[in-house]
Each structure stands twice: as structure tokens, then as C-alpha cells.
Write a protein that holds these residues in place. Sequence first.
Motif, PDB file in Angstrom:
ATOM      1  N   UNK A   1       0.918  -1.084   0.092  1.00  0.00           N
ATOM      2  CA  UNK A   1      -0.086   0.001   0.050  1.00  0.00           C
ATOM      3  C   UNK A   1       0.862   1.382   0.063  1.00  0.00           C
ATOM      4  N   UNK A   2       1.771   1.182   0.703  1.00  0.00           N
ATOM      5  CA  UNK A   2       2.798   2.202   0.883  1.00  0.00           C
ATOM      6  C   UNK A   2       3.527   2.600  -0.449  1.00  0.00           C
ATOM      7  N   UNK A   3       3.826   1.433  -1.284  1.00  0.00           N
ATOM      8  CA  UNK A   3       4.418   1.533  -2.628  1.00  0.00           C
ATOM      9  C   UNK A   3       3.295   2.428  -3.608  1.00  0.00           C
ATOM     10  N   UNK A   4       2.097   1.949  -3.499  1.00  0.00           N
ATOM     11  CA  UNK A   4       0.948   2.289  -4.406  1.00  0.00           C
ATOM     12  C   UNK A   4       0.784   3.829  -4.014  1.00  0.00           C
ATOM     13  N   UNK A   5       0.839   4.177  -3.071  1.00  0.00           N
ATOM     14  CA  UNK A   5       0.390   5.579  -2.632  1.00  0.00           C
ATOM     15  C   UNK A   5       1.680   6.491  -2.754  1.00  0.00           C
ATOM     16  N   UNK A   6       2.925   6.155  -3.004  1.00  0.00           N
ATOM     17  CA  UNK A   6       4.010   6.762  -3.458  1.00  0.00           C
ATOM     18  C   UNK A   6       4.109   6.890  -4.740  1.00  0.00           C
ATOM     19  N   UNK A   7       3.801   5.761  -5.750  1.00  0.00           N
ATOM     20  CA  UNK A   7       3.591   6.062  -7.102  1.00  0.00           C
ATOM     21  C   UNK A   7       2.754   7.030  -7.664  1.00  0.00           C
ATOM     22  N   UNK A   8       1.403   6.798  -6.926  1.00  0.00           N
ATOM     23  CA  UNK A   8       0.204   7.620  -7.156  1.00  0.00           C
ATOM     24  C   UNK A   8       0.622   9.137  -7.108  1.00  0.00           C
ATOM     25  N   UNK A   9       1.201   9.412  -5.933  1.00  0.00           N
ATOM     26  CA  UNK A   9       1.464  10.829  -5.458  1.00  0.00           C
ATOM     27  C   UNK A   9       2.365  11.210  -6.580  1.00  0.00           C
TER      28      UNK A   9
END
Length: 384
Positions: free
Chosen positions: A241-249
Motif C-alpha cells: 500500500x505504501x508503494x502504491x501511494x508513493x507512485x500515485x502521489x
Amino acid sequence: MYVHSPEEHNTTRYLALEQMTENLFQLWEGHNKDPSAVTIASGILNDEQLYIILLFIIYTSQVINNCAIITNSLSIAVFVKLGFSEPSNISLTALAICDFTLAVLLTWSNLCFLLTYHKVRLPFHGANVTFLTGGVQWAFLSSTVAWITAFISFERCLCILVPLKVRRLITPRFTFVAMLVIILLTFCPSFFIYIRYKFVWVFNPYHNITILNTIPLNDEFAILFEKISLVICGVIQPVLAFLIVLICTVLLVGQLRKTSSWRMLVTSAKSQRVQPKENHAAGSSSEEAKISQKEERLVRMVVAIATIFIVSYIPTCIDLICYVVFDEFNQFGVYRGLFIVSGYIISLGQTISGSVNFLIYYKMASKFRSVFRRLVRLDCYEQE
């Protein structure tokens, strides 16, 4: 004696912390005659330094917890007033509910620690009971918050990249179902931990009373099931989830920069030439600009929420890396004092993240600000 596996990183921290606290209190009260039993902070921190740091963090954490409970309660009330016709209101409400619950769970853990510090005799073992009634749920619910934030960020990315298709797909009903699925897959598995542990009444010889405690079961199936749940929900899911948030941001920030550059070019071109336009065309252009600015404000708000989440979640990632790299960085190793302190710092950072979201909503969402001001009657006081 049962030794926790490395995958039980988050949930056993509470157990180790309260055991350390109990040993210290026993030494101060003269119950524990073996000084080696309280040598729990060897390495970087000694016992006295560790305890001072923990007290400071816990008192600070509780002040922020109180703020988080108040602000998230207000956020939930405002979103209910706004209604759930917009998908974003549903996901943001779910996020506020989870942040509120995190603050309540951490308040329960802090309260048990402080009552022990003030030598209040509890009818239960503070560490073990808190472990099953607060610590486990807090660890799993933090994963739920991560995935809700990931969903919000991913949904905004799709709205920017493929707006026409996403608006037909991401409806209020779809968002509501998505929130339920996230909660079922991330938070509900925490109750499977009760297969591994059970509550029992035990006699406390130091105070001559019977108190509620917990014991682990040595059933192989229960141990295996617990390990699988902790690996999936306590390690894999939060990191993903952290990686998804980072990429989307990163994608959203890049799109915001492109939008800002495009608007500057359009504004510059319009200032250089003035052409007569029909009133209808002007109204249509104004309406399109209004919708575009509304979408941009929502994207900026999501970017702000995601950025704060990333900053507050970085200590968790560092903690996991240290846990993997350094063999002694655990609840039983040489650096167990630092391990315990880092756990409270992580919880403090995530509580701060949940408490400041209200300020982001108030600053960046005009409808939220308007409803909140009516809710607390600020507009009425200003008119008077």
C-alpha cells in the motif's frame, strides 16, 4: 517457552514493552531481587533513559490522540452532512473512521501504561490484555488506513488519466463496496489472532490477587495460522500500500505541474490578444474552467493527504528494514530498548497523520469548510 517469530514484529512490541515496565516496577517496589531481570535496554539506551523517553513519547502521544479523536469526529460529522453522493466523500469518511479508531486504541494502550506507572492495581495484566484488546487491532488497522489512502490516491490518478471511463466505473456504490472489502481483508484478520491466544484468570503473588491474563496456545495449526495472518496483513499489505501511494502521489504531482504550465500558457496567450466572444461561449468557457479548478483542488487535497501519509509511514519502513538487517533489533535482542521506542515513535507519527487531515479538508475543500462552519455556527457569530 514460546519465542515469537520475526513476522510477529508489530504485535509483540506491546508485550515486550509491558514486560519491561512490570520488571521495572517490581524492582522499585522491592519484589524483584534479580537486577539482571530488568536489564532490558542494553546497547544504545539504558533503563533510565529508555523510561524517560517512553514517558515523554506517551504523554505527547496522548495529547495528539485527543486532538485526533476530536478532529476525526468533526470530519465524520461534516461528511455525513455533505452526504455520500460523491465517491470521494465515502472514502474520506472511511479514512476518518479508521483514524478515529486508531486514536482510541492507542489511548487505551497509553492509559494502561500510565496507570501501571502510577502504581494503580489493575484487575488484568496490562501488557497481555492490551496486546489482545488494542495492540493487535492497532497494528492491523494501520494497514487498513494505508490501503484506504492507496485507494483514494489510485482513484484520483485514474480520474486524471482516463476521466470518462473512471466516472462510469467508480460510483458511490462501488466505493462503498471497495471500503468494505479493504476492511475485511486488512482489519478483520486481526480477530484470527484469538485462535492463538486465550484469556485466563491467574493468581498474582506480588499483590495477592487474581487477575485476567492471556496465554499462548501451543497448537501447531494456531501458530501457523497466526504467522500467515501476520506476514500477509502485517508486512506485505502495508508495504504494498505504501508503494502504491508513493507512485500515485508522484504521478499526481507531475500532472498538477503539467496543468499549471498549461494554464500559464493559456493565460499568457489570452492576455496578448482580445477577441470578441458570444455570451453563451463565454459562459460555457467559464463553466469548464470552474469544473477544472474543482478537480484540481480535489487532486491537491489528495496529494496533501498522501504526502503526509508517506512522511509518517517512512519510520515504519525504516523500522522494518532495521528489523530485517540487524538480528539484535527485536523485542528479545540487544537493541530491544530502541526497538520498543521506535514502535511508539511509529504510532506517534501515524496519529499525527490522522489528526492533521481535518486541517487539510478545512483548508482545501470549500464545501467541507462551509458545512463545518454552519455545523459549529461560526457563520452565525460572524453575522452578529
